[in-house]
Design an enzyme around this catalytic site. Structure first.
Site, PDB file in Angstrom:
ATOM      1  N   SER A 147      12.704  17.309  23.439  1.00  0.00           N
ATOM      2  CA  SER A 147      12.640  18.033  22.170  1.00  0.00           C
ATOM      3  C   SER A 147      12.200  17.126  21.039  1.00  0.00           C
ATOM      4  CB  SER A 147      14.026  18.598  21.847  1.00  0.00           C
ATOM      5  OG  SER A 147      14.097  19.054  20.515  1.00  0.00           O
ATOM      6  N   TYR A 160      22.788  18.388  20.923  1.00  0.00           N
ATOM      7  CA  TYR A 160      21.585  18.645  21.710  1.00  0.00           C
ATOM      8  C   TYR A 160      20.591  17.488  21.644  1.00  0.00           C
ATOM      9  CZ  TYR A 160      17.358  21.122  23.298  1.00  0.00           C
ATOM     10  OH  TYR A 160      16.213  21.502  23.946  1.00  0.00           O
TER      11      TYR A 160
END
Length: 254
Positions: A147, A160
């Site tokens: 990400s 995350y």
């Protein structure tokens, strides 16, 4: 037949969104694709059916990740599918499945929530890879979906990005370890991408405008943008690329 003819791929989280796009693209390039799902069997079967309708080959594998016995369940299903198709091994392993509990800054993130994200995003890819290394052919590919939040501070929570950062370290460390076998390991960093899972956030025009404003190429990403990059890394064209991260974000926060 595309450039992946004769290859076998496993895509975790392959029933929806980016995972589905990756599965369909690899199948279009000629690979037999194992479409993994965690809970939505119907979506996985729909993906496999779409692949078959387009002339490709696929089978589904069900296993909830992040729970005891997850790798055992997944590998058992994979082996059954491989046997049914007369295949003894795989060539491409795409770790796409992930869990993002948004809106959980450090002040409120609980140990249970943190552990869930680590279990799905880090522990499952690690031990699934460990189990599949004997079944991964020399010259194979491991591709980890990461990400943009590992290089841009996230406004949606810290847990995350921490797990995706760990996955990136896993990528380049494993690349060195598996280099003697000719297996490449790379990460793909994903930015703002329009999928069914981001539809609620992107339903707000203000969010769309803000994200476009942060992206050099001036639009929200689409699933094929990611799938095409993964297909490249899976192909022989990427044979000399390993241990790196490909930023497939359209230039977020440059």
């Amino acid at each position: 037949m595309g450039n992946l003819g004769g290859k076998v791929a496993l895509v975790t989280g392959g029933s929806r969104g980016i995972g589905r796009g990756i599965a369909e693209r690899l199948a279009r390039d000629g690979a037999l694709v194992a479409v993994h799902y965690g809970s939505n069997e119907a979506a996985a079967k729909e993906t496999a059916a779409a692949i078959a309708e387009a002339g490709g080959r696929a089978f589904v594998v069900g296993a909830e990740l992040g729970v005891p016995g997850d790798v055992d369940t997944l590998v058992a299903g994979l082996e059954a599918g491989l046997h049914a198709h007369g295949e003894p091994a795989i060539d491409i392993l795409v770790h796409n499945a992930g869990l993002n509990l948004m809106g959980r800054p450090i002040e409120v993130l609980t140990p249970e929530e943190f552990d869930r994200m680590v279990a799905v995003n880090v522990k499952a890819p690690f031990f699934l890879t460990q189990r599949l290394l004997p079944r991964l052919r020399d010259g194979g590919r491991i591709i980890n979906i990461s990400s943009v939040s590992t290089r841009v501070a996230s406004a949606h929570g810290i847990g995350y990005p921490l797990t995706k950062g760990a996955l990136e370290v896993f990528s380049h460390t494993l690349a060195k370890h598996l280099g003697p076998r000719g297996i490449t390991v790379n990460a793909v960093s994903v930015g703002y991408t329009r999928t069914d899972m981001t539809s609620e956030v992107l339903a707000d025009p203000a969010n769309v405008e803000r994200n476009i404003g942060l992206t050099a190429l001036g639009r929200i990403g689409r699933v094929p943008d990611i799938a095409d990059a993964v297909a490249f890394l899976a192909s022989d064209d990427a044979r000399w690329i390993t241990g790196t991260k490909i930023d497939v974000t359209g230039g977020v926060n440059l």
